[in-house]
Write an enzyme that holds these catalytic residues in place. Structure first.
Site: not given
Ligand code: UGA
Length: 433
Positions: A35, A151, A153, A207, A252, A254, A256, A263, A330
């Site tokens: 990698k 984080e 992200l 978090k 958030f 929506h 489905g 996560c 995942r």
């Protein structure tokens, strides 16, 4: 300033590349030599818009380095970000062995004051564990501080999220560590990003609480969607009107097939475990997770309702990733739904712009992989939209209709307008409308 980021997974790679772009000298470390070799040639192992550009630029400008040499990287860095994985163990708790290994390597190579920062999501108490390992195993008496800097992200917009976050959270016990981290984030300070500076444990919990709340919003709107279907209401209008209340917010909501990815499912389960560990029965979290699993099952029922018995039917499925703009499959609801279809005897013709390679090992052997959306529709009894990639929003629906055996579309992401689809002659089902 010299910093290093240990672990070049999602969080580590984005963090390293973005800090380099802030003008810091960054060494990214990973034990996977292959990698590292690829990264040194600008080959990015994940699909993330904008990441290659900043990796290339900072490699060229010699601010970003990739290496397997953890010892040297630690020795030359003032700040060490730990971004290694904490995979779930069989009992639901996180496996901290990578964090422990890195802490030992830091203890061995501590050659002056350093700030050690956890960046990936880690269980509450991990900072304390790192402090303990380094204190016990450092050879010389050099000082160090441990900090938490979680984080936030999102896959698919990780670079943008790093460069323009809603907030930066720093958890530490010592002013010097906080000052050094603030310094690293100067470019964000200058654009007036809010900083939350707090204790280690609070930061670690922020978090989990944030991701769990996002999961809760999704499960909530999915349940509202299910009620809407039975009550003849439209969930989109309900969500829009709810979202206009600033206490609720529009994001958030929506509906489905439920949340997926690496996560939200992991963090909701981990928070439940954290609560258990302190003898707290977090009933709401349990319900959020149960609703999410059930939502996938309800999607299967929806497809069944649209085509009748599944055995022998051909179902085209568009979208395999857990959301658009990623190759990550995942915990993707689409995978569960496809496996459910195959288990009930359906033939699946699947297409995804980026996730087919990753999905293949998770899907029962019988699935047929197509080269585009139209090939997936060809000869199918029904077309299912499982992930809202932009290219699925602008399909030539006349062409789709002519390719399908029956004009049935089950839109699990509410991409199309029900009235327009019905006018075109489709039997159209969506979520909560
Ligand atoms: C999530 C959080 O959004 C990030 O803030 C966090 O940093 C990240 O986890 C992490 O812990 O690293 P991510 O998993 O990339 O980011 O994806 P999201 O955009 O949050 O989407 C998660 C799932 O929720 C997807 O399956 C998506 O389809 C679903 N979702 C999202 C809905 O079903 N409805 C919505 O309204 C929003």
């Amino acid at each position: 300033m010299n910093i290093c980021v240990i672990g070049t997974g999602y969080v580590g790679l984005v963090t390293g590349a973005c800090f380099a772009d802030f003008g810091v000298n960054v060494t990214c470390v990973d034990k996977d030599g292959e990698k590292i070799k690829k990264l040194n040639h600008g080959e990015i192992p994940i699909y993330e818009p904008g990441l290659k550009e900043i990796v290339d630029k900072n490699l060229r400008e010699k601010r970003l380095f990739f290496t397997t040499d953890i010892n040297e990287s630690i020795r030359k860095s003032l700040v060490i970000f730990i971004a290694v994985g904490t995979p779930p163990r069989g009992d639901g708790r996180a496996d901290l062995s990578y964090i422990e290994d890195v802490s030992r390597a830091i203890a061995e190579n501590l050659n002056g004051y350093k700030v050690i920062v956890t960046k990936s999501t880690v269980p509450v108490g991990t900072g304390k564990l790192i402090e303990k390992i380094i204190s016990e195993e450092r050879r010389q008496g050099h000082l160090f501080d441990v900090a938490s800097n979680p984080e936030f992200l999102r896959e698919g917009s990780a670079v943008e999220d790093f460069m323009r976050p809603d907030r930066v959270v720093i958890g530490a016990r010592n002013e010097q560590a906080i000052a050094i981290l603030r310094d690293l984030y100067t470019p964000l300070y200058l654009i007036e990003t809010p900083f939350v500076v707090t204790g280690l444990e609070t930061s670690e919990l922020i978090k989990y609480a944030s991701n769990a709340f996002l999961a809760l919003k999704i499960s909530f709107i999915n349940e509202i969607a299910n009620v809407c279907e039975k009550a003849g209401a439209d969930v989109h209008v309900v969500a829009k009107a709810m979202g206009l209340d600033r206490r609720i917010g529009p994001k958030f909501l929506h509906p489905g097939p439920g949340y997926g990815g690496s996560c939200l499912p992991k963090d909701t389960a981990a928070l439940l475990n954290i609560a258990k560990g302190v003898n707290y029965d977090f009933k709401l979290m349990d319900a959020v997770m149960a609703v999410n699993l059930n939502q996938r099952k309800l999607m299967l029922v929806k497809i069944k309702d649209a085509v009748g018995k599944l055995k022998g039917k051909t179902i085209g499925v568009l979208g395999l990733t857990f959301k658009p703009n990623t190759d990550d499959v995942r915990e993707s609801p689409a995978i569960d739904i496809i496996n459910g279809l195959i288990k009930e005897g359906a033939i699946v013709r699947a297409y995804d712009p980026a996730g087919m390679k990753n999905a293949a090992s998770l899907i029962a052997d019988k699935a047929i992989y197509c080269k585009d959306s139209y090939e997936a529709a060809e000869g199918s009894d029904c077309l299912v939209i499982a992930t809202e990639w932009n290219q699925f929003r602008i399909l030539d629906m006349e062409r789709v209709k002519s390719l399908l055996k029956r004009p049935v579309v089950v839109d699990l992401r509410n991409v199309y307008e029900p009235d327009a689809m019905r006018k075109m002659g489709f039997e159209y089902k969506s979520v909560g409308r």
